[in-house]
Design a protein around this motif. Structure first.
Motif, short mmCIF file in Angstrom:
data_model
loop_
_atom_site.label_atom_id
_atom_site.label_comp_id
_atom_site.label_asym_id
_atom_site.label_seq_id
_atom_site.Cartn_x
_atom_site.Cartn_y
_atom_site.Cartn_z
N ILE A 33 0.87 -1.18 0.00
CA ILE A 33 0.00 0.00 0.00
C ILE A 33 0.90 1.22 0.00
CG2 ILE A 33 -1.83 1.23 1.22
CD1 ILE A 33 -2.18 -1.58 2.76
N ILE A 34 0.77 2.07 -1.00
CA ILE A 34 1.59 3.28 -1.05
C ILE A 34 0.71 4.50 -0.84
CG2 ILE A 34 3.38 2.29 -2.53
CD1 ILE A 34 2.12 3.74 -4.92
N THR A 35 1.27 5.49 -0.15
CA THR A 35 0.54 6.73 0.08
C THR A 35 1.35 7.91 -0.43
OG1 THR A 35 1.45 7.32 2.26
CG2 THR A 35 -0.36 5.71 2.21
N GLY A 36 0.65 9.01 -0.64
CA GLY A 36 1.28 10.25 -1.06
C GLY A 36 0.22 11.33 -1.15
N ARG A 37 0.65 12.59 -1.14
CA ARG A 37 -0.32 13.69 -1.19
C ARG A 37 -0.84 13.95 -2.59
NH1 ARG A 37 2.56 18.51 2.05
NH2 ARG A 37 4.29 17.82 0.74
N ASP A 38 0.01 13.72 -3.61
CA ASP A 38 -0.35 14.00 -5.00
C ASP A 38 -1.07 12.77 -5.57
OD1 ASP A 38 -0.33 14.27 -7.82
OD2 ASP A 38 1.33 15.70 -7.69
N LYS A 39 -2.39 12.84 -5.66
CA LYS A 39 -3.18 11.69 -6.09
C LYS A 39 -2.81 11.22 -7.49
CE LYS A 39 -7.95 10.05 -6.58
NZ LYS A 39 -9.39 10.41 -6.48
N ASN A 40 -2.61 12.14 -8.42
CA ASN A 40 -2.28 11.76 -9.79
C ASN A 40 -0.94 11.05 -9.87
OD1 ASN A 40 -4.66 12.87 -10.79
ND2 ASN A 40 -3.72 14.88 -11.15
N ARG A 41 0.06 11.60 -9.19
CA ARG A 41 1.39 10.96 -9.20
C ARG A 41 1.34 9.61 -8.50
NH1 ARG A 41 5.90 14.70 -6.97
NH2 ARG A 41 5.01 14.12 -4.94
N LEU A 42 0.55 9.53 -7.44
CA LEU A 42 0.42 8.28 -6.69
C LEU A 42 -0.20 7.19 -7.56
CD1 LEU A 42 0.71 7.11 -3.76
CD2 LEU A 42 -1.69 7.75 -3.45
N GLU A 43 -1.27 7.53 -8.24
CA GLU A 43 -1.94 6.54 -9.07
C GLU A 43 -1.08 6.15 -10.27
OE1 GLU A 43 -5.71 8.31 -9.94
OE2 GLU A 43 -6.57 7.75 -7.98
N ALA A 44 -0.31 7.09 -10.81
CA ALA A 44 0.60 6.78 -11.91
C ALA A 44 1.68 5.80 -11.45
CB ALA A 44 1.24 8.05 -12.45
N ALA A 45 2.17 5.98 -10.23
CA ALA A 45 3.17 5.07 -9.68
C ALA A 45 2.59 3.68 -9.47
CB ALA A 45 3.71 5.63 -8.36
#
Length: 249
Positions: A33-45
């Protein structure tokens, strides 16, 4: 500790060290499970990886931390590894004695790198303690040993995490939760580009690989690359280690 068939949470997992750890652990058959503030960058990763769940999350937001802990307990009750990787750093063009805005930078770094880490760990420990085998991994830095002139307040925040990690490990020594500390040197990521990381840093994949190896061998403090040399020098002479890290004769 086994490095397969785990459920792993990695904060700041959309890029840099966090992404490389996510990639290597997902390839070994773990659900990550990965988290991050930038939703677009997170989903791309997440789209580049297999067996990965992306959850948009700001570690500095106390309410979001409570919401995340509740969601993890409901949807991923088998969660057994927490990797606290999210961070923030300011770089200084002059010495800390001559810089301006130091207190504001220090507050942001301490909140992001230390207080938020403590908050998330505190809220997830009850869930981790239910598992047969679990781990907390805190990502610090070479500057937790010898602070850097370009990153004085960041160094202080990582030193705080280092102290907390040692005492957390001691407190949990008789439990099923093992506590690791990953201490990279300069790494070639966007995170460190302002201090020359892209040109002079080691690959993030090397850092991730050392972590996986350390988990397999229950090596609690992971001194990656040049960190090992600075650590050894610090044991002999903290002043020499400080000078060596900062290129001072």
């Amino acid at each position: 500790m086994k490095t397969t068939n785990n459920t792993v949470l990695i904060t700041g997992g959309s890029m840099g060290i966090g992404f490389e750890i996510a990639q290597q652990l997902s390839e070994k058959g773990n659900h990550v499970i990965i988290t991050g503030r930038d939703k677009n960058r997170l989903e791309a990763a997440a789209a580049k990886l297999n067996n990965v769940t992306a959850i948009a999350y700001d570690v500095t937001d106390a309410a979001q931390t409570t919401q995340l802990a509740t969601r993890l307990a409901d949807e991923f009750p088998q969660l057994n590894i927490l990797i606290n990787n999210a961070g923030y750093a300011s770089s200084y063009e002059t010495s800390v004695a001559d810089a301006t805005g130091v207190a504001e930078k220090a507050a942001l770094e301490m909140n992001t790198n230390y207080l938020s880490l403590v908050r998330l760990t505190e809220q997830l420990l009850p869930q981790l303690r239910k598992q047969e085998a679990a781990a907390v991994v805190n990502v610090t830095s070479i500057v937790a040993i010898a602070p850097g002139m370009r990153t004085p307040t960041y160094s202080a925040s990582k030193a705080a995490v280092h102290a907390y990690t040692r005492l957390l490990r001691l407190s949990l020594k008789d439990s099923t939760v093992k506590v690791f500390e990953l201490m990279p040197p300069l790494v070639a990521t966007e995170f460190s580009k302002e201090i020359g990381g892209l040109e002079n840093g080691i690959p993030a994949a090397q850092v991730a690989g050392d972590l996986v190896n350390a988990l397999e061998n229950n090596k609690w403090e992971i001194h990656v690359g040049a960190t090992a040399q600075i650590f050894a020098l610090d044991r002999q002479s903290p002043e020499q280690a400080l000078h060596a890290l900062n290129g001072v004769a």
